[in-house]
Write a protein that holds these residues in place. Sequence first.
Motif, PDB file in Angstrom:
ATOM      1  N   SER A 131       0.813  -1.211   0.000  1.00  7.57           N
ATOM      2  CA  SER A 131       0.000   0.000   0.000  1.00  7.57           C
ATOM      3  C   SER A 131       0.847   1.261   0.000  1.00  7.57           C
ATOM      4  CB  SER A 131      -0.928   0.016   1.230  1.00  7.57           C
ATOM      5  OG  SER A 131      -1.780  -1.110   1.212  1.00  7.57           O
ATOM      6  N   TYR A 132       2.002   1.182   0.655  1.00  7.30           N
ATOM      7  CA  TYR A 132       2.843   2.369   0.776  1.00  7.30           C
ATOM      8  C   TYR A 132       4.285   2.001   0.464  1.00  7.30           C
ATOM      9  CZ  TYR A 132      -1.174   3.922   3.525  1.00  7.30           C
ATOM     10  OH  TYR A 132      -2.423   4.229   3.943  1.00  7.30           O
ATOM     11  N   SER A 133       4.990   2.949  -0.111  1.00  2.00           N
ATOM     12  CA  SER A 133       6.410   2.720  -0.360  1.00  2.00           C
ATOM     13  C   SER A 133       7.234   3.087   0.861  1.00  2.00           C
ATOM     14  CB  SER A 133       6.870   3.538  -1.569  1.00  2.00           C
ATOM     15  OG  SER A 133       6.636   4.915  -1.346  1.00  2.00           O
ATOM     16  N   SER A 134       6.824   4.124   1.590  1.00  2.00           N
ATOM     17  CA  SER A 134       7.523   4.527   2.808  1.00  2.00           C
ATOM     18  C   SER A 134       6.691   5.560   3.548  1.00  2.00           C
ATOM     19  CB  SER A 134       8.896   5.119   2.478  1.00  2.00           C
ATOM     20  OG  SER A 134       8.732   6.324   1.755  1.00  2.00           O
ATOM     21  N   LYS A 135       6.980   5.724   4.822  1.00  2.00           N
ATOM     22  CA  LYS A 135       6.379   6.775   5.627  1.00  2.00           C
ATOM     23  C   LYS A 135       7.482   7.696   6.112  1.00  2.00           C
ATOM     24  CE  LYS A 135       2.246   4.493   7.456  1.00  2.00           C
ATOM     25  NZ  LYS A 135       1.543   4.065   8.691  1.00  2.00           N
ATOM     26  N   VAL A 136       7.157   8.964   6.220  1.00  2.00           N
ATOM     27  CA  VAL A 136       8.147   9.946   6.647  1.00  2.00           C
ATOM     28  C   VAL A 136       7.725  10.535   7.981  1.00  2.00           C
ATOM     29  CG1 VAL A 136       9.259  12.133   6.110  1.00  2.00           C
ATOM     30  CG2 VAL A 136       8.783  10.508   4.281  1.00  2.00           C
ATOM     31  N   LYS A 137       8.604  10.498   8.944  1.00  2.00           N
ATOM     32  CA  LYS A 137       8.355  11.065  10.261  1.00  2.00           C
ATOM     33  C   LYS A 137       9.303  12.233  10.474  1.00  2.00           C
ATOM     34  CE  LYS A 137       8.363   9.965  15.196  1.00  2.00           C
ATOM     35  NZ  LYS A 137       8.639   8.920  16.207  1.00  2.00           N
ATOM     36  N   ILE A 138       8.755  13.399  10.762  1.00  2.00           N
ATOM     37  CA  ILE A 138       9.574  14.597  10.957  1.00  2.00           C
ATOM     38  C   ILE A 138      10.015  14.669  12.416  1.00  2.00           C
ATOM     39  CG2 ILE A 138       9.616  17.110  10.840  1.00  2.00           C
ATOM     40  CD1 ILE A 138       7.545  16.964   8.655  1.00  2.00           C
ATOM     41  N   ASN A 139      11.310  14.757  12.619  1.00  2.00           N
ATOM     42  CA  ASN A 139      11.835  14.868  13.975  1.00  2.00           C
ATOM     43  C   ASN A 139      11.575  16.260  14.535  1.00  2.00           C
ATOM     44  OD1 ASN A 139      12.887  12.279  13.792  1.00  2.00           O
ATOM     45  ND2 ASN A 139      14.822  13.009  12.920  1.00  2.00           N
ATOM     46  N   LYS A 140      11.483  16.354  15.844  1.00  2.00           N
ATOM     47  CA  LYS A 140      11.260  17.641  16.494  1.00  2.00           C
ATOM     48  C   LYS A 140      12.558  18.439  16.538  1.00  2.00           C
ATOM     49  CE  LYS A 140       7.432  16.218  19.472  1.00  2.00           C
ATOM     50  NZ  LYS A 140       6.935  16.115  20.871  1.00  2.00           N
ATOM     51  N   PHE A 141      12.425  19.747  16.333  1.00  2.00           N
ATOM     52  CA  PHE A 141      13.580  20.622  16.419  1.00  2.00           C
ATOM     53  C   PHE A 141      13.825  20.996  17.878  1.00  2.00           C
ATOM     54  CE2 PHE A 141      12.301  21.324  12.024  1.00  2.00           C
ATOM     55  CZ  PHE A 141      13.521  21.317  11.370  1.00  2.00           C
ATOM     56  N   SER A 142      15.076  21.114  18.248  1.00  2.00           N
ATOM     57  CA  SER A 142      15.428  21.573  19.586  1.00  2.00           C
ATOM     58  C   SER A 142      15.552  23.093  19.580  1.00  2.00           C
ATOM     59  CB  SER A 142      16.752  20.947  20.022  1.00  2.00           C
ATOM     60  OG  SER A 142      17.790  21.311  19.117  1.00  2.00           O
ATOM     61  N   PHE A 143      15.633  23.690  20.771  1.00  2.00           N
ATOM     62  CA  PHE A 143      15.800  25.133  20.869  1.00  2.00           C
ATOM     63  C   PHE A 143      17.253  25.519  20.623  1.00  2.00           C
ATOM     64  CE2 PHE A 143      11.812  25.036  23.383  1.00  2.00           C
ATOM     65  CZ  PHE A 143      11.136  26.024  22.691  1.00  2.00           C
ATOM     66  N   CYS A 144      17.435  26.681  20.024  1.00  2.00           N
ATOM     67  CA  CYS A 144      18.779  27.221  19.843  1.00  2.00           C
ATOM     68  C   CYS A 144      19.327  27.682  21.195  1.00  2.00           C
ATOM     69  CB  CYS A 144      18.755  28.411  18.883  1.00  2.00           C
ATOM     70  SG  CYS A 144      17.975  28.086  17.294  1.00  2.00           S
ATOM     71  N   SER A 145      20.593  28.024  21.217  1.00  5.84           N
ATOM     72  CA  SER A 145      21.200  28.537  22.440  1.00  5.84           C
ATOM     73  C   SER A 145      20.674  29.939  22.737  1.00  5.84           C
ATOM     74  CB  SER A 145      22.721  28.573  22.294  1.00  5.84           C
ATOM     75  OG  SER A 145      23.093  29.533  21.317  1.00  5.84           O
ATOM     76  N   GLU A 146      20.975  30.439  23.932  1.00  5.57           N
ATOM     77  CA  GLU A 146      20.504  31.754  24.348  1.00  5.57           C
ATOM     78  C   GLU A 146      21.042  32.867  23.451  1.00  5.57           C
ATOM     79  OE1 GLU A 146      18.289  32.464  26.791  1.00  5.57           O
ATOM     80  OE2 GLU A 146      17.999  30.301  26.876  1.00  5.57           O
TER      81      GLU A 146
END
Length: 246
Positions: free
Chosen positions: A33-48
């Motif tokens: 049914s599907y060739s692949s699924k894509v999961k987007i990783n969460k971005f972390s916060f930048c430094s101060e």
Amino acid sequence: MSDEFEVGDFDSDLAEEYMKLNMSVVKPEDVSSYSSKVKINKFSFCSEDFRDYIPCLDNVSLSVLRILEISEINKLSSTEKGEKFERHCLRKDDPRLNCLVPPPEGYKTPIPWPKSRDKVWFSNVPHTCLIDDKGGQNWIERDNDVFKFPGGGTQFIHGADQCLNQISQMMVPEIAFGNHTRVVLDVGCGVASFGAFLLSRNVAALSIAPKDVHESHILFALEHGVPAMVAAFATRRLLYPSQAFE
């Protein structure tokens, strides 16, 4: 709305690199049914260091991106006309920001309009340099946990509202705020009190200020709820057509 779209060209190498950095591929059990699924990783916060970061405008303290952007400014043949206040973006091969710019510590939901015309949370824009430099011009004052805006400015220390009243009383029919005059460009906006009081008169004002020693100009404008952008009138025109503003 049309459901037919033409897909343009794209950089396949860039897309593949983005996939490697920000996505993980999960193969589903039912491959029919599907060739692949894509999961987007969460971005972390930048430094101060990135708390007040504005891309291409060199306002990051002690960071690699700031050093690179300064290097672009140093390549300019002249800065006599304010070129250093214009946008100078990183080159294609320079490192990119791959994190979320953190909000100020203690950030609160902004005060809603129209109350935000007169006050905003101090914790949302924790900069006091304007109070020190412009205290005698009735721009801004701090009252415990809020900044208050008396409505003054360099050109109207008695208040933007009074200034607008005087303009309205000039009996110039071409002005007629909210009728003939509906879209205004406020250049060198300060804390955008002029634009905020224009909004109260059904006039849409775009407030503009450069990124200079008073980095908080545009932040105050946005906290007001006034449309605003960082820009400077130097060697490049704004991204608006002629006669876009009245």
